[in-house]
Enzyme design. Structure first.
Site, PDB file in Angstrom:
ATOM      1  CE  LYS A  56      22.942   5.412  38.054  1.00 30.46           C
ATOM      2  NZ  LYS A  56      24.342   4.965  38.076  1.00 30.46           N
ATOM      3  CD  GLU A 101      32.587   6.708  37.337  1.00 27.92           C
ATOM      4  OE1 GLU A 101      32.194   5.618  37.795  1.00 27.92           O
ATOM      5  OE2 GLU A 101      31.895   7.730  37.325  1.00 27.92           O
ATOM      6  NE  ARG A 161      23.143   8.798  41.575  1.00 24.82           N
ATOM      7  CZ  ARG A 161      23.636   7.590  41.876  1.00 24.82           C
ATOM      8  NH1 ARG A 161      24.863   7.479  42.370  1.00 24.82           N
ATOM      9  NH2 ARG A 161      22.916   6.510  41.704  1.00 24.82           N
TER      10      ARG A 161
END
Ligand SMILES: *Cc1c(COP(=O)(O)O)cnc(C)c1O
Length: 340
Positions: free
Chosen positions: A184, A220, A82
């Site tokens: 992220k 989210e 990721r």
């Protein structure tokens, strides 16, 4: 060696300086060897792209002490992958998976006395991060980078057992439709501070973000992914290019399917149709699962299972995944990395 004299079960999710951290520099197209250092400060150029243009990212994962005393990481290869995907989006060099995992191993071993013992509910939280540094001023990718990993013991998220909390639908967006929602990066978080503060002020744990294009679909829950269990027992989680792909979420999806034979779906979850769910939860590394009591939207609170008790399906998914993370339940192939 003896463990640090800490009340493991009472630790919060708060910063604590431990003895060692890992640091590696990227320059002239290559990473250096990397090493452990004791200093918890960084000295970087005032022109670092991380400071001005948000060219930085991070990861979060945990080390768990098993019943037999060995220490293991949960799917660190997924965090490495990721981070690499995030790097592609904001033009930073990859940290190779092997280097990423080796850095985590070194930090866990060097800080052995801070790794919480089995049975305390506490874990060692690892925070890998990557920043653009060096002398820059224009908007362009940095020519130098720092990759670092630090860690600290954190307590059990739910001190008195799992308790549901309520969330409110936010009018703010956490990400743009084709922006950096799936990466992220810290910038997504800076923008979430005010919506979070406003939700807390109104008496909610955090906000639910809807899709930034139509504001009709759940994306989210604060800084965690959403899942719901339909009345006929299907595990459902939203699908969207602006959701951060949670490793906990994808792990729960596999646990639901392969350990409990549940049907699973990744698809649109409409905020106006949440009564299709008997239970709902937020998932991420920090809490694994936070049961959602209710969601406040358009002037009313929709309660799922209960505002005070965790639902049965949420509970069994949670217990199985946590069991895998601590080594009490047999893990699927490749999910566990033994450190020590
Ligand atoms: C890190 C993160 C998550 C959770 O991911 P995990 O891999 O499960 O810890 C969810 N949403 C956002 C926005 C995140 O940054």
């Amino acid at each position: 060696m003896t463990k640090a004299p800490l009340e493991w079960g009472k630790l919060a999710f708060s910063y604590m300086k431990t003895d060692y951290r890992y640091i590696s520099h990227w320059k002239n197209g290559a990473w250096d060897e990397g090493r452990l250092v004791t200093d918890n400060t960084l000295s970087i150029s005032e022109g670092s792209t991380a400071l001005h243009y948000g060219q930085q990212c991070f990861e979060g994962l945990k080390a768990y002490t098993r019943k037999d005393g060995h220490i293991q990481l949960f799917r660190p290869d997924r965090n490495a992958a990721r981070m690499q995907a995030t790097c592609d989006r904001i033009m930073m060099p990859h940290v190779p998976t092997e280097k990423f995992i080796d850095a985590c191993d070194q930090v866990v071993k060097a800080n052995w006395k801070y790794v919480p013992p089995y049975g305390t509910g506490a874990t060692l939280y690892l925070r890998p991060f990557l920043i653009g540094v060096g002398d820059n001023i224009g908007v362009s990718p940095a020519k130098e980078y720092i990759f670092s990993v630090f860690c600290m013991p954190v307590g059990p998220y739910f001190k008195g057992g799992m308790t549901p909390v309520n969330f409110m639908v936010s009018n703010y967006d956490r990400a743009a439709p084709n922006g950096t929602g799936a990466a992220k990066v810290g910038g997504n978080y800076a923008g979430s501070l005010l919506p979070h503060e406003e939700a807390v002020h109104k008496g909610f744990a955090d906000c639910i973000y809807l899709d930034p294009t139509t504001h009709t679909k759940i994306e989210e829950v604060g800084a965690a992914n959403f899942f719901g269990i339909t009345k006929d027992g299907t595990f459902v989680t939203p699908k969207s290019p602006s959701i951060l792909p949670s490793i906990t979420k994808y792990s729960l999806l596999e646990v639901a399917k392969n350990y409990f034979g549940m049907k699973t779906e990744e698809r649109d979850v409409y905020i106006d149709k949440i009564e299709e769910f008997a239970e709902a939860g937020a998932c991420g590394t920090a809490a694994v699962i936070t049961p959602i009591g209710g969601i406040y939207h358009k002037g009313k609170l929709h309660v799922f299972h209960s505002e005070t008790e965790v639902g049965p399906t949420t509970k069994k998914l949670y217990e199985t995944l946590v069991g895998i993370q601590y080594g009490d339940v047999k893990a699927p192939e490749g999910w566990i990395h033994l450190v020590d």
